[in-house]
Design a protein around this motif. Structure first.
Motif, short mmCIF file in Angstrom:
data_model
loop_
_atom_site.label_atom_id
_atom_site.label_comp_id
_atom_site.label_asym_id
_atom_site.label_seq_id
_atom_site.Cartn_x
_atom_site.Cartn_y
_atom_site.Cartn_z
N TYR A 1 71.65 -33.28 -16.27
CA TYR A 1 71.99 -32.68 -17.57
C TYR A 1 73.41 -33.02 -18.00
CZ TYR A 1 67.80 -29.74 -17.22
OH TYR A 1 66.52 -29.28 -17.13
N PHE A 2 74.25 -33.36 -17.05
CA PHE A 2 75.65 -33.69 -17.38
C PHE A 2 75.66 -35.15 -17.83
CE2 PHE A 2 75.76 -29.98 -14.86
CZ PHE A 2 76.96 -29.33 -15.12
N SER A 3 75.73 -35.36 -19.13
CA SER A 3 75.46 -36.71 -19.63
C SER A 3 76.70 -37.49 -20.05
CB SER A 3 74.46 -36.63 -20.79
OG SER A 3 74.98 -35.81 -21.81
N THR A 4 77.72 -36.83 -20.57
CA THR A 4 78.90 -37.58 -21.00
C THR A 4 79.80 -37.85 -19.78
OG1 THR A 4 80.38 -35.72 -21.44
CG2 THR A 4 78.82 -36.30 -23.19
N PRO A 5 80.66 -38.86 -19.88
CA PRO A 5 81.53 -39.14 -18.73
C PRO A 5 82.35 -37.93 -18.30
CG PRO A 5 81.65 -40.91 -20.34
CD PRO A 5 80.83 -39.84 -20.96
N PHE A 6 82.87 -37.19 -19.27
CA PHE A 6 83.69 -36.03 -18.93
C PHE A 6 82.85 -34.97 -18.23
CE2 PHE A 6 85.83 -31.99 -19.61
CZ PHE A 6 87.11 -32.29 -19.17
N GLU A 7 81.65 -34.75 -18.75
CA GLU A 7 80.76 -33.76 -18.12
C GLU A 7 80.46 -34.16 -16.68
OE1 GLU A 7 78.41 -32.46 -22.24
OE2 GLU A 7 77.36 -33.63 -20.71
N SER B 1 82.36 -35.91 -14.74
CA SER B 1 83.57 -35.69 -13.94
C SER B 1 83.72 -34.22 -13.57
CB SER B 1 84.82 -36.14 -14.71
OG SER B 1 84.76 -37.52 -14.96
N VAL B 2 83.44 -33.34 -14.55
CA VAL B 2 83.51 -31.90 -14.29
C VAL B 2 82.52 -31.53 -13.18
CG1 VAL B 2 82.96 -29.62 -15.25
CG2 VAL B 2 84.35 -31.22 -16.56
N HIS C 1 83.68 -32.76 -9.80
CA HIS C 1 84.85 -32.00 -9.34
C HIS C 1 84.41 -30.63 -8.81
CE1 HIS C 1 89.15 -30.84 -9.35
NE2 HIS C 1 88.62 -29.64 -9.51
N ILE D 1 90.91 -33.47 -14.32
CA ILE D 1 89.62 -34.10 -14.67
C ILE D 1 89.80 -34.97 -15.93
CG2 ILE D 1 87.21 -33.68 -15.28
CD1 ILE D 1 87.48 -30.96 -13.79
N ILE E 1 86.23 -29.95 -25.02
CA ILE E 1 87.13 -28.84 -25.37
C ILE E 1 87.17 -27.93 -24.16
CG2 ILE E 1 87.64 -27.00 -26.99
CD1 ILE E 1 85.66 -28.32 -28.92
N VAL E 2 88.33 -27.88 -23.52
CA VAL E 2 88.44 -27.08 -22.29
C VAL E 2 89.76 -26.32 -22.28
CG1 VAL E 2 87.00 -28.52 -20.79
CG2 VAL E 2 89.41 -29.10 -21.09
N GLY F 1 86.54 -26.76 -15.18
CA GLY F 1 85.26 -26.74 -15.88
C GLY F 1 85.31 -26.14 -17.26
N PHE F 2 84.12 -26.00 -17.82
CA PHE F 2 83.99 -25.57 -19.21
C PHE F 2 84.12 -24.07 -19.35
CE2 PHE F 2 81.36 -29.45 -18.80
CZ PHE F 2 82.08 -30.26 -19.66
N MET G 1 91.26 -38.26 -14.90
CA MET G 1 90.26 -39.15 -14.30
C MET G 1 89.36 -39.75 -15.37
SD MET G 1 89.00 -37.47 -10.76
CE MET G 1 88.55 -35.92 -11.48
N SER G 2 89.17 -39.01 -16.44
CA SER G 2 88.30 -39.49 -17.52
C SER G 2 89.07 -40.28 -18.57
CB SER G 2 87.60 -38.30 -18.19
OG SER G 2 86.96 -37.50 -17.25
N ASP H 1 83.48 -40.11 -25.77
CA ASP H 1 83.48 -38.87 -25.00
C ASP H 1 84.34 -37.84 -25.74
OD1 ASP H 1 82.94 -37.14 -22.97
OD2 ASP H 1 83.86 -38.32 -21.38
N MET I 1 81.24 -25.21 -25.77
CA MET I 1 80.34 -26.21 -25.21
C MET I 1 79.45 -26.84 -26.27
SD MET I 1 79.72 -24.31 -21.62
CE MET I 1 78.90 -25.59 -20.73
N MET J 1 91.42 -39.30 -20.51
CA MET J 1 91.56 -38.52 -21.74
C MET J 1 92.79 -37.61 -21.69
SD MET J 1 87.54 -37.55 -22.09
CE MET J 1 87.54 -36.67 -23.65
N LEU K 1 74.53 -27.05 -18.68
CA LEU K 1 75.80 -27.48 -18.09
C LEU K 1 76.36 -26.44 -17.11
CD1 LEU K 1 77.59 -29.27 -21.06
CD2 LEU K 1 76.11 -30.21 -19.29
N ARG L 1 79.61 -30.80 -27.30
CA ARG L 1 78.40 -31.62 -27.25
C ARG L 1 78.18 -32.33 -28.60
NH1 ARG L 1 73.84 -32.30 -23.85
NH2 ARG L 1 75.19 -32.19 -22.06
N ASN M 1 91.52 -28.83 -15.00
CA ASN M 1 90.92 -29.52 -16.15
C ASN M 1 91.79 -30.70 -16.57
OD1 ASN M 1 88.59 -28.05 -16.31
ND2 ASN M 1 89.38 -26.58 -17.81
N GLN N 1 84.45 -22.62 -15.25
CA GLN N 1 83.32 -22.48 -14.32
C GLN N 1 83.76 -22.28 -12.88
OE1 GLN N 1 81.68 -26.09 -16.26
NE2 GLN N 1 79.71 -25.09 -15.89
N THR O 1 77.54 -20.40 -19.72
CA THR O 1 77.19 -20.70 -18.33
C THR O 1 77.70 -19.64 -17.35
OG1 THR O 1 79.24 -21.93 -17.90
CG2 THR O 1 77.39 -23.18 -18.80
#
Lengths: 518, 353
Positions: B201-207, B209-210, B213, A46, A36-37, B236-237, A49-50, A33, A19, A52, B188, A23, A43, B242, B326
């Motif tokens: 707190y989830f600021s980027t587009p991918f965050e 989306s997560v 979801h 997701i 790493i997942v 999730g991360f 949708m993004s 954007d 994470m 990516m 996150l 970031r 995932n 998550q 998290t």
């Protein structure tokens, strides 16, 4: 816009690393954007949708790591991916660096760092003495952060330390500054030629901070824990500390801080000081100045005075000049008090001090009792003034929120402001309250956001009632929280902020001595 | 009185296979000669664990093994062993290695060798060391039983100590825990499900989306549809995503709620587990034990504080929230959201049947 990515098969990183790197990667120039997942079905959904999800990701499994970067163009995406992989690689090096090895015993720690000469012990109290004995047997100085160490064991440790000429700071020693390194709850202060031995944790913080804020600095700040000055322990650690400063070539001025020591302990300190040629300032809060002079020290009536005297001695300022400056600042304080007193209503009579620091609570009581009379407290100067219920103020009240009754099951009030914040609002609604008095101790180990935590409560308290709110902040501008910033936030919220506890206490005293400001 | 006193994990597993018509995937296992709570001092089944290199690369740590088979006979003392550790197992395959955790699979099940800071768990062997990297070899290993000395280890009992009398206190305590999670959880984490202000707190587009979801799939799952868990698992991360942590939280909540209301929930827990399991061995391990009502030391301590000692809730919660970036917060969130819903309207999945 372009997306790039890679699958790392069978590679595992802990979640924190994943994470943090993601970031950091999002902040790379040109990157829109990044993530790493794990390559799970959800995932991948997701990622799709993004925008990516790359074709090659479709085959990734639950155990694969997907690194994906979306950037403004192809070149930025390629560069972004490369840098993200580098960040991940660096994090791997950090986590496998041998310097991160954490030894599990004093013996293995000595093997890792053979030149070390000091051990900090923070374990459950019943085990602390045993570890301290091991350290002393290896000729290491000791700082015991732990409290609730059995008395008999404590005495054994202190005796061995004294025999070997090694420092035993503690038990219950929360603050020290050794060779410029702040230990426990301590502030970032200038280095300099003033050495401190203190049997009071926040006392050491207050004095070292004032010294630093006045442009001088600290050679060593040796804590001993409060019990050291009691007759049972004979000031054994305090004596070793004083001897260390006498012998220390970096120390030109010695400052001693404590509640009044037992007379026999004071006598022993006097014995040690007989060999000393350096000036000594002693703030034994509430002690008879004549007794302090009898051991060859200059008495200071407060932590503030001890700090300012030490600075004057360090800088070679004459006592005449020192006294003149003190008198001037005292007159300013009285004028300020007059103006503030006029804001009070007839029914507003009492001060309610809600303290984070035990020594500061004690000092405020010492100062106020001579100015306005009896102060009730959960840690009173006179046992007859003990509050029947610490959660309920009576008349003039000073509460030490660091006492066990408030800290069972919750962090120390220097870390967790919630309990005091609630009490502030309760006091603010009490029409008999003239002054709500607060200390805020910043520095390492304390609440990282004291401004954000307290300023809104000050505003609310000012709205809820008519009480004046006096705040004193212990710390420096170099502390992680930045004293200047904190002071401004409290002033903006409507508080009267003074930078030293003794001045703030006297301000409260002057206001209540003449509540109409005549 | 402790629920499940005197019962074993195998009994739990067997019960899950009875009476509800759901299939059992995890076979009951033999636990070896240990008895709960007893030291292994003097046990003849003294064993230890060594890692020897294989050709199959499974980890890349960048450190060399100090303990290659046959070159070193150093023993590492185990402080505790989990109540699901099979002492008869002789060999495992190294799965992952971190400074404070070495994971290996033994008979298809994950065994974690951990430091005291990580703490005990049903499948944990806690060893007296702050750094385990020296146990890992450079390029993939098997685990052989010859270095970890368990003769003085205690057996960790992973069953929460709760009963129906704790139900009234628990709801009040849960509110306290919720406030702590809201205040202390990392940014996150799923704690935005407890306080919407944290969603920012989830600021980027991918965050974002997560976040969305997780929000929708968890709500769908808690709406009473066991099938919906497949949209949550793996999302999730993190190394244990998550969504998996949220499911673990819910599984423990079902177990705890079942204990307090004296409801049979074994079958439900097992069905959720069967649908949620993936090929991520670490996630699966957490999910399995959660489904069996078995918890790790820090969560067991938190449950104990919630039920029996409010003064310890803050400390216990803080320790649990410190797990992963998290994970602690996500399991807590899953647990809190689920418990609140159960208290309000019962177990949604059973009502839909």
């Amino acid at each position: 816009m372009a997306a790039k990515g890679v699958i790392r098969k069978g590679e595992y990183f802990d979640s924190v690393t994943l994470m943090l790197v993601a970031r950091d990667a999002s902040k790379i120039d040109g990157v829109i954007d990044a993530t790493i997942v794990m390559g799970t079905a959800q995932n991948k959904s997701i990622l799709e949708m993004s925008e990516m999800l790359l074709d090659e990701f479709r085959d990734a499994s639950d155990n694969d790591l997907i690194i994906a970067v979306k950037a403004k163009d192809e070149a930025a995406a390629v560069l972004g991916l490369k840098k993200t992989e580098e960040l991940l690689e660096k994090s791997r090096q950090r986590t496998t660096d041998s310097s991160e090895y954490m030894p599990k015993s004093i013996e293995s720690a000595i093997n890792v760092l053979p030149g070390a000469n000091m051990v900090i012990i923070s374990v459950a109290g019943k085990y602390a003495a045993e570890e301290a004995m091991k350290a002393l047997q290896h000729d290491l100085h000791v700082m015991i952060f732990s409290d609730n160490v059995p008395k008999d064991k404590t005495l054994e440790v202190k005796k061995l330390g004294r025999e070997k000429g090694l420092l035993v700071m503690g038990p219950d020693c929360g603050t020290a500054i050794i060779n410029g390194a702040p230990l426990g709850f301590a502030n970032v202060v200038n280095r300099g030629d003033i050495g401190i031995v203190s049997a009071a944790g926040t006392g050491l913080q207050e004095v070292s901070s004032i010294i630093s804020n006045e442009g001088s600095g600290i050679s060593q700040g040796i804590g001993t824990g409060g019990i050291d000055m009691k007759i049972d322990f004979g000031g054994l650690s305090f004596l070793t500390g004083v001897e260390a400063l006498i012998a220390d070539p970096q120390t030109e001025v010695i400052t001693l801080i404590s509640k009044p020591p037992h007379p026999e302990v004071l006598e022993r300190i006097g014995e040690v000081l007989k060999t000393n040629r350096k000036p000594v300032v002693a703030a034994f809060l509430g002690a008879d100045p004549a007794l302090v002079r009898s051991i060859g020290a200059i008495p200071a009536s407060s932590l503030e005075e001890a700090a300012l005297l030490s600075v004057s001695l360090s800088k070679g300022i004459s006592m005449e000049q020192f006294n003149k400056e003190i008198e001037e600042s005292e007159n300013e304080l009285k004028e300020l008090a007059k103006g503030l007193a006029k804001q009070l209503r007839p029914e507003q009579k009492y001060v309610r001090g809600l303290f984070q620091g035990g020594t500061l609570a004690y000092e405020t009581q010492v100062i106020l009792k001579d100015m306005i009379g009896d102060i009730n407290s959960n840690a009173p100067l006179d046992p007859r003034l003990r509050l029947a219920d610490s959660w309920r103020s009576v008349g003039h009240t000073v509460v030490d929120l660091g006492e066990d009754e408030f800290t069972v099951g919750r962090p120390h009030p220097q870390i967790d402001f919630s309990l005091r914040n609630k009490r502030i609002l309760e006091e603010a609604r009490d029409k008999s309250v003239a002054i709500i008095y607060l200390d805020v101790v910043i520095g390492h180990g304390t609440n990282p956001n004291p401004g954000e935590e307290l300023a809104p409560v000050i505003s609310e308290a000012r709205t809820a009632g008519n009480a004046l709110i006096i705040v004193t902040v212990t710390g420096t501008d170099r502390d992680p929280q930045n004293k200047h910033k904190i002071v401004k936030m409290y002033r903006d919220a409507g508080a009267i902020v003074l930078e030293r506890n003794a001045s703030a206490s006297r301000l409260a005293g002057y206001i209540l001595q003449d509540p109409r400001g005549n | 009185m402790a629920f499940y006193a005197g019962r074993t994990l195998e009994q739990d597993s067997k019960e899950m296979s009875r009476g509800f018509g759901w299939s059992v995937v995890e076979e009951p296992r033999s636990r070896g000669p240990l008895e709960d709570g007893k030291s292994l001092r003097g046990s003849r089944d003294r064993r230890s664990l060594v890692m020897s290199e294989l050709d199959t690369p499974s980890i890349r740590l960048g450190v060399s093994s100090l303990l290659e088979e046959g070159k070193n006979s150093v023993n590492i003392a185990a402080v505790s062993v989990g109540d699901d550790i099979d002492l008869n197992a002789k060999r495992g395959v190294l799965h992952t290695a971190f400074r404070q955790v070495i994971n290996c699979t033994v008979d298809g099940r994950l065994v974690s060798i951990v430091t005291p800071a990580t703490g005990s768990g049903p499948n944990n062997i806690v060893v007296d060391s702050a750094d385990l990297t020296f146990l890992a070899s450079g390029e993939g290993c098997t685990c052989d039983l010859s270095v970890i000395d368990v003769s003085n280890a205690k057996v960790f009992d992973s069953r929460p100590v709760l009963d129906e009398r704790d139900a009234s206190e628990f709801l009040t305590s849960l509110h306290f825990l919720e406030q702590i999670v809201i205040e202390e959880a990392s940014r996150l984490s799923c704690a935005f499900m407890l306080d919407e202000r944290r969603a920012g707190y989830f600021s980027t587009p991918f965050e974002r989306s997560v976040r969305d979801h997780l929000r929708h799939s968890f709500a769908g799952f808690l709406n009473g549809s066991v099938e919906e868990v497949v949209f949550l698992k793996g999302a999730g991360f993190g190394l244990t995503p998550q969504g998996d942590d949220l499911i673990s939280g819910t599984l423990i909540a079902i177990y705890v709620y079942g204990l307090m209301k004296q409801l049979p929930t074994e079958g439900l827990r097992h069905e959720i587990y069967n649908r949620a399991r993936t090929s991520n061995a670490i996630s699966n391990s957490f999910l399995l034990y959660a489904s069996l009502g078995r918890v790790y030391e820090k969560f067991k301590d938190l449950l104990d504080a919630l039920a029996h000692d409010k003064t310890r809730i803050h400390d216990a919660a803080s320790r649990f929230l410190g797990i992963g970036e998290t994970s602690g917060a996500d399991v807590s969130t899953g647990f809190i959201v689920s418990m609140k819903q159960f208290y309000k309207g019962g177990l949604p999945w059973l009502q839909k049947e």
